[in-house]
Design a protein around this motif. Structure first.
Motif, PDB file in Angstrom:
ATOM      1  N   VAL A  14       0.879  -1.170   0.000  1.00 46.98           N
ATOM      2  CA  VAL A  14       0.000   0.000   0.000  1.00 46.98           C
ATOM      3  C   VAL A  14       0.914   1.218   0.000  1.00 46.98           C
ATOM      4  CG1 VAL A  14      -1.811   1.273   1.190  1.00 46.98           C
ATOM      5  CG2 VAL A  14      -1.808  -1.231   1.243  1.00 46.98           C
ATOM      6  N   GLY A  15       0.914   1.948  -1.128  1.00 52.62           N
ATOM      7  CA  GLY A  15       1.868   3.032  -1.306  1.00 52.62           C
ATOM      8  C   GLY A  15       1.364   4.383  -0.843  1.00 52.62           C
ATOM      9  N   GLY A  16       2.108   5.403  -1.242  1.00 53.46           N
ATOM     10  CA  GLY A  16       1.737   6.767  -0.902  1.00 53.46           C
ATOM     11  C   GLY A  16       2.301   7.264   0.406  1.00 53.46           C
ATOM     12  N   LEU A 323      15.858   5.025 -10.966  1.00 56.94           N
ATOM     13  CA  LEU A 323      15.786   6.480 -11.054  1.00 56.94           C
ATOM     14  C   LEU A 323      14.675   6.929 -11.996  1.00 56.94           C
ATOM     15  CD1 LEU A 323      17.306   8.764  -9.670  1.00 56.94           C
ATOM     16  CD2 LEU A 323      18.697   9.009 -11.731  1.00 56.94           C
ATOM     17  N   VAL A 324      14.338   6.109 -13.010  1.00 56.34           N
ATOM     18  CA  VAL A 324      13.235   6.451 -13.912  1.00 56.34           C
ATOM     19  C   VAL A 324      11.930   6.602 -13.135  1.00 56.34           C
ATOM     20  CG1 VAL A 324      11.724   5.447 -15.692  1.00 56.34           C
ATOM     21  CG2 VAL A 324      14.187   5.582 -16.077  1.00 56.34           C
ATOM     22  N   VAL A 325      11.750   5.790 -12.110  1.00 55.27           N
ATOM     23  CA  VAL A 325      10.532   5.904 -11.290  1.00 55.27           C
ATOM     24  C   VAL A 325      10.479   7.280 -10.632  1.00 55.27           C
ATOM     25  CG1 VAL A 325       9.192   4.919  -9.399  1.00 55.27           C
ATOM     26  CG2 VAL A 325      10.557   3.420 -10.882  1.00 55.27           C
ATOM     27  N   GLN A 353       1.084   1.665 -17.145  1.00 50.66           N
ATOM     28  CA  GLN A 353      -0.208   1.172 -16.671  1.00 50.66           C
ATOM     29  C   GLN A 353      -0.585   1.787 -15.319  1.00 50.66           C
ATOM     30  OE1 GLN A 353       0.307  -3.073 -16.646  1.00 50.66           O
ATOM     31  NE2 GLN A 353       0.312  -3.244 -18.884  1.00 50.66           N
ATOM     32  N   MET A 354       0.433   2.173 -14.553  1.00 52.29           N
ATOM     33  CA  MET A 354       0.184   2.800 -13.253  1.00 52.29           C
ATOM     34  C   MET A 354      -0.090   4.295 -13.384  1.00 52.29           C
ATOM     35  SD  MET A 354       3.153   0.842 -11.028  1.00 52.29           S
ATOM     36  CE  MET A 354       2.538   1.260  -9.390  1.00 52.29           C
ATOM     37  N   GLY A 355       0.092   4.845 -14.584  1.00 53.03           N
ATOM     38  CA  GLY A 355      -0.223   6.262 -14.800  1.00 53.03           C
ATOM     39  C   GLY A 355       0.931   7.107 -15.287  1.00 53.03           C
ATOM     40  N   ALA A 356       2.131   6.528 -15.428  1.00 49.82           N
ATOM     41  CA  ALA A 356       3.290   7.294 -15.897  1.00 49.82           C
ATOM     42  C   ALA A 356       3.157   7.611 -17.386  1.00 49.82           C
ATOM     43  CB  ALA A 356       4.575   6.519 -15.637  1.00 49.82           C
ATOM     44  N   ILE A 407       9.562   0.167  -6.078  1.00 51.99           N
ATOM     45  CA  ILE A 407       9.581   1.608  -5.769  1.00 51.99           C
ATOM     46  C   ILE A 407       8.321   2.272  -6.287  1.00 51.99           C
ATOM     47  CG2 ILE A 407      10.777   3.796  -6.201  1.00 51.99           C
ATOM     48  CD1 ILE A 407      13.383   2.227  -6.411  1.00 51.99           C
ATOM     49  N   ALA A 408       7.891   1.893  -7.491  1.00 52.42           N
ATOM     50  CA  ALA A 408       6.674   2.474  -8.071  1.00 52.42           C
ATOM     51  C   ALA A 408       5.459   2.145  -7.219  1.00 52.42           C
ATOM     52  CB  ALA A 408       6.481   1.962  -9.491  1.00 52.42           C
TER      53      ALA A 408
END
Length: 443
Positions: A14-16, A323-325, A353-356, A407-408
């Protein structure tokens, strides 16, 4: 090796939430396995310290044991003791069983030729990040006097009927693996070997240091030429592995992407200077201390950058994925030109797919054309940000890409399910425990 339980191969995230706290990084994955193979060159005892508890160490330990070598691993202390007083030929089927987990077996060639007069190399595994041919390895062994039988039905059989001898070798590209192969095969060869176009990564230099401790005669010139004067015999070594600069940079990227603050104990400045410059350009802050480096997001907008991966001392290819993330959270247009592996941007699909917002290009979007120009590989990426990421179900594609996906997931809003995380164990010691220590919401 035991198979992975599918139930334990999934991480719920669970991120954020910003990551914060302290973790410890031990020896470099890209060095410790090679130093363990080097111990096979000497009929004695070698001791390697600062060794991480990762799967690659387990694989090499098992491969050494298959060849009759005594290996004692003390994971808590980070010490591996290798007694190569006696060596025997391993069962082909047993070697083949382990080979799918690692590309290390090819580096056993030189030491086994000296100790046993022959070597068998099965089909090789490793991460699917692009073509990683072993032609450089085999060409090197042939030039040193080895006979390579590629027609063997189960793999490659290598012999040296007249022993190995020094040779002039040129690498068309500074391949790390081929440089390691030359070092391990030439130190006991009769005469002098000159290797031009060699890789000079810090992990290579640490391997040179180990071989010198064992009694080898090796010099490194500023023009990427390594000169090896063969010696009659080698002895065991005691050595402390250099820290893992890839893992350190991965945690630094996690701090940046999640607006966190992470102290990476064990990280060292000299081998990370190129990364640190880029980290600062993006807007990250760091504090270099005697025992490690603290990385944090200072607040405000992150800045876009243009990055071109390259061999050392350039920006390391293994640094760009995590680092791209972080760059998906920078304000503006960032460009990453990958010049080391032609297929390393496959990991960006789940990020999209996650929104990037990430576009891949076949053109060289860098300062100079690279060897992938006009070869139809999507080896340049344009990242536009900042874009909020949303939790998703993600399948880990490879070691570095897998940690980048982790990380994403930690950066994203909502829950994610990261599948195949056992692959991350190949190069990241106790990463689940470290995430918990940094306050990550994982299960």
């Amino acid at each position: 090796m035991a198979t992975v339980d599918p139930q334990n191969d999934v991480l719920h995230v669970v991120g954020g939430k910003p990551l914060g706290g302290s973790i410890h990084v031990r020896g470099a994955k890209n060095f410790v396995s090679k130093a363990m193979v080097a111990a096979l060159l000497a009929p004695g005892v070698s001791v390697l310290k600062n060794v991480p508890e990762i799967r690659d160490v387990q694989v090499v330990s098992d491969l050494l044991r298959l060849h009759g070598v005594k290996v004692n691993v003390q994971p808590k202390e980070g010490v591996v003791t290798i007694d190569a007083s006696t060596v025997e030929l391993a069962d082909v089927a047993d070697v083949d069983t382990l080979s799918g987990s690692s590309r290390i077996p090819i580096l056993f060639s030189g030491p086994l030729l000296y100790r046993m007069g022959e070597a068998f190399i099965p089909a090789l595994g490793g991460c699917r990040i692009g073509s990683r041919p072993i032609d450089f390895h085999l060409d090197t062994l042939r030039k040193l006097g080895a006979k390579v039988d590629k027609e063997h039905e189960a793999g490659i059989h290598i012999t040296a009927p007249n022993g190995l001898h020094g040779a002039k070798i040129h690498l068309p590209y500074p391949s790390v693996g081929a440089t390691e192969q030359t070092l391990l095969a030439a130190v006991l060869a009769e005469g002098k070997t000159e290797l031009s176009g060699a890789a000079t990564e810090p992990e290579i230099m640490d391997l040179v240091a180990v071989l010198q401790k064992m009694g080898a005669q090796i010099s490194v010139d500023v023009d990427r030429t390594i000169r090896i004067e063969g010696v009659k015999k080698l002895k065991g070594y005691t050595h402390t592995a250099l820290p893992d600069r890839i893992e350190a940079a991965s945690w630094a990227s996690a701090a940046l992407a999640t607006h966190g603050d992470i102290y990476v104990e064990g990280a060292q400045q000299p081998d990370m200077m190129t990364f640190l410059n880029v980290f600062r350009k993006i807007g990250g802050e760091f504090d270099i201390r005697d025992e490690g480096i603290r990385f944090w997001h200072p607040g405000g907008d992150l800045h876009p950058v243009a990055i071109e991966t390259d061999v050392h001392p350039g920006f390391m290819t293994d640094w760009q994925q995590p680092l791209v993330v972080a760059l998906t959270q920078a304000k503006g247009l960032s460009i990453v030109h990958e010049t080391v592996y032609e297929n390393r941007f496959g990991f960006t699909r789940p990020l999209v797919q996650m929104g990037a917002t990430i576009q891949l290009y076949r053109e060289c979007l860098g300062s100079l054309p690279c060897r992938f120009q006009q070869r139809n590989f999507e080896h340049s990426a344009v990242i536009f940000g900042p874009t909020p990421l949303q939790g998703q179900i993600i399948d880990v594609p490879d070691l570095r890409g897998g940690f980048s996906h982790l990380i994403a997931a930690l950066t994203a809003t909502g829950p994610s399910e990261v599948r195949g995380i056992s692959l991350i164990d190949r190069g990241y010691e106790d990463f689940r425990e470290k995430l918990v220590a940094l306050g990550a919401n994982i299960d």
